[in-house]
Design an enzyme around this catalytic site. Sequence first.
Site, mmCIF file in Angstrom:
data_model
loop_
_atom_site.group_PDB
_atom_site.id
_atom_site.type_symbol
_atom_site.label_atom_id
_atom_site.label_comp_id
_atom_site.label_asym_id
_atom_site.label_seq_id
_atom_site.Cartn_x
_atom_site.Cartn_y
_atom_site.Cartn_z
ATOM 1 N N ASP A 159 -39.705 42.271 -26.837
ATOM 2 C CA ASP A 159 -40.257 43.596 -26.607
ATOM 3 C C ASP A 159 -40.805 44.094 -27.941
ATOM 4 O O ASP A 159 -40.657 43.443 -28.974
ATOM 5 C CB ASP A 159 -39.215 44.529 -25.989
ATOM 6 C CG ASP A 159 -38.113 44.887 -26.967
ATOM 7 O OD1 ASP A 159 -38.165 44.445 -28.132
ATOM 8 O OD2 ASP A 159 -37.191 45.611 -26.564
ATOM 9 N N ASP A 176 -36.999 41.809 -16.372
ATOM 10 C CA ASP A 176 -35.884 41.664 -17.315
ATOM 11 C C ASP A 176 -34.985 42.862 -17.121
ATOM 12 O O ASP A 176 -35.461 43.944 -16.735
ATOM 13 C CB ASP A 176 -36.359 41.653 -18.768
ATOM 14 C CG ASP A 176 -36.591 43.065 -19.282
ATOM 15 O OD1 ASP A 176 -37.629 43.658 -18.948
ATOM 16 O OD2 ASP A 176 -35.716 43.602 -19.980
ATOM 17 N N CYS A 198 -21.253 31.468 -3.374
ATOM 18 C CA CYS A 198 -21.812 31.114 -4.688
ATOM 19 C C CYS A 198 -21.264 29.765 -5.138
ATOM 20 O O CYS A 198 -20.086 29.475 -4.973
ATOM 21 C CB CYS A 198 -21.446 32.202 -5.701
ATOM 22 S SG CYS A 198 -22.044 31.862 -7.370
ATOM 23 N N CYS A 202 -21.592 28.631 -8.387
ATOM 24 C CA CYS A 202 -21.617 28.588 -9.849
ATOM 25 C C CYS A 202 -20.297 28.042 -10.387
ATOM 26 O O CYS A 202 -19.295 27.958 -9.668
ATOM 27 C CB CYS A 202 -21.916 29.969 -10.436
ATOM 28 S SG CYS A 202 -20.489 31.062 -10.618
ATOM 29 N N CYS A 207 -17.311 30.453 -9.818
ATOM 30 C CA CYS A 207 -16.830 30.518 -8.435
ATOM 31 C C CYS A 207 -16.195 29.206 -7.994
ATOM 32 O O CYS A 207 -15.336 29.199 -7.113
ATOM 33 C CB CYS A 207 -17.973 30.930 -7.500
ATOM 34 S SG CYS A 207 -18.379 32.686 -7.677
ATOM 35 N N HIS A 267 -21.373 34.137 -14.263
ATOM 36 C CA HIS A 267 -21.566 34.340 -12.815
ATOM 37 C C HIS A 267 -22.752 35.249 -12.525
ATOM 38 O O HIS A 267 -23.599 34.940 -11.684
ATOM 39 C CB HIS A 267 -20.308 34.907 -12.159
ATOM 40 C CG HIS A 267 -20.565 35.352 -10.751
ATOM 41 N ND1 HIS A 267 -20.588 34.474 -9.698
ATOM 42 C CD2 HIS A 267 -20.906 36.565 -10.235
ATOM 43 C CE1 HIS A 267 -20.908 35.121 -8.589
ATOM 44 N NE2 HIS A 267 -21.099 36.395 -8.885
#
Lengths: 376, 376
Positions: B98, B273, B311, B313, B316, B342
């Site tokens: 930015d 973002d 999920c 991931c 999880c 996560h």
Amino acid sequence: MAETLSVFKYDLLQQDKGSEARRGRITTHRGAIETPVFMPVGTQGTVKGLLPETLQEIGAQIILANTYHLYLRPGHKLIQQLGGLHKFMHWDRPILTDSGGFQVFSLGELRKITEAGAAFQSHLDGSRHLLTPELSIEIQRALGSDIIMVFDECIPHPAERQYVAESTNLSARWAKRCRDAMPAGSSASALFGIVQGGMHSDLRQQSAEQLQEIGFEGYALGGLSVGEEVALMYEMMEFSLPLLPPDKPRYVMGVGTPENLVEGVARGCDMFDCVMPTRNARNGNLFTSFGKISIKQAQYREDSGPIDPRCSCYVCRNYSRAYLRHLYMSGEILSSVLNTHHNLYYYQQLMTEIRTALEKGTFAEFRRNFYQKRDR
Amino acid sequence: MAETLSVFKYDLLQQDKGSEARRGRITTHRGAIETPVFMPVGTQGTVKGLLPETLQEIGAQIILANTYHLYLRPGHKLIQQLGGLHKFMHWDRPILTDSGGFQVFSLGELRKITEAGAAFQSHLDGSRHLLTPELSIEIQRALGSDIIMVFDECIPHPAERQYVAESTNLSARWAKRCRDAMPAGSSASALFGIVQGGMHSDLRQQSAEQLQEIGFEGYALGGLSVGEEVALMYEMMEFSLPLLPPDKPRYVMGVGTPENLVEGVARGCDMFDCVMPTRNARNGNLFTSFGKISIKQAQYREDSGPIDPRCSCYVCRNYSRAYLRHLYMSGEILSSVLNTHHNLYYYQQLMTEIRTALEKGTFAEFRRNFYQKRDR
């Protein structure tokens, strides 16, 4: 004497010729542990900042967890209900749990010792508890610990001889109650006794004898690294370790610096634990082959080199001192993560080098080189 | 108009039939970015708590870093000297920076805006600085940013129309100065313009035209998600996004919730973002297919299930809600690490599903299902 039918055993593989150092192997039902070994501390069911997979990658064979902390939060019964500490924290290698004694005795005014046990107030919410030898065993068994430590009184230093003598006897009586609280013939866990006796050789000897009479799967030295001079600590190791049976693992609790580990090994110790690599990491103090550095120092601001050019850990391969200093100065979580990774790798690597030197019969040479690198 | 010879380009691969949603690919000299894309925020040169390797594993294609923060600490010249931000933070995929505008304008009383730029005092040490369009470009180029944002004034909401009109014109003049500050024909970096105009359609239109006259490699909507009602934000997206050239990427800055992403995509946005997944993670707020949960709640104390049964991931697959609650309640570093992992996985997975739906022509169905899961 209640003996368990645990698969737990210690094999002495090699005795160093020039020192008391020895290489061995502890067998548990969760796998073997090559000794001498350093155990990272995972106080609250996590080695602060590291994934269990990372711990395995850097070679951690066994970790330590704290009975006192897990008893108070989240509670041993909850952990048991959820399948035990290994499952809870996603770690399938062995876990050693301390007995809670050391933490309770660190509470100062908040605790009171009687024959029954230690009455204390929680540091979290002030709630009142009585930690007894039996409860300590119950907690450690509920956690599913592979190596359970007896509940003992950790004697401060300095202390009056009379107090030390009485405390050591109390710890021996508690050790017997711990042994009796372990179910015979069915436990997968080993129980370790803890030699107390303060800085008095005769009381250390008495404690070692009392414990061997009870009989344990391993023996620890407690009450060291509590503020005494390092020479006195080594003296106590030199005196006490030979009093222990050579066919059982020997563990010096709460020790220590890299130098302490090398000297502890040279005096016959097989197991160590200490918060030093993890706590120092969070304070920006990093271990290297040439001694300790403080990453916050201005001299590292523009330093493009790794923490230790001789280190081949993930952190040293990928990050500069300048970046690590930036993370530290910015209070970033990744600072603790990367610093802890490096410091624990350093400790694990040190133990690997010690075991390799013992295997090759070059421990004396290793020990000389270790100090020479630091003198430069 | 200074055009760069950058390899940077945007290919519009597919236009959804039932909405403004589109699938595309941004090419940079550090690799391709499949859009729509969510960019994790790495404010101080680290996405808080995660290793770059972990970010890659969970599918992060590009991350955002903050000019304001890195300018003040450790300084863009230091990072440049050490080989640029990618090397500094060990991340070899694209980085968008930015311009510092948003942070400076968040300083309130500590900053003053003139035609030259924004004078401000550092939140770290009170030191005085003047951030100009030219300095912002210099900093972002020194960092080695792949996508550089123009320096603009971020207009608060609500704001007087007169103020918004003047500010939008000032931002347009600054945008031109940013374009002029980019060297012609040699930069590997792309420069994005930022449409301002507050909540006024005519000023948004004017801003979009002013920017296209200057010419940029991509266009962003700024000044959204600043406290306005979500319906108004969507209205501004619906009005503003079609004003931008279809052959350039469109980025809605600082947005947003999972719902915002789905709706932003439906209105033609390619890039997003937000600190939401990372900041929420550290506060114990976790995203799931059925909405957000707060892991600190007592109902999760004994919950052996994963955060989200749908999920897949790492977190999880390996940890229970009870353990994650314990880590949070204990203030453990691993709490932030696992929660961030996560939440960012959730965001990346959401974008993957959106792209897949666009590819299959099933975006409308995806959007319906997305809300249905949350209504249960």
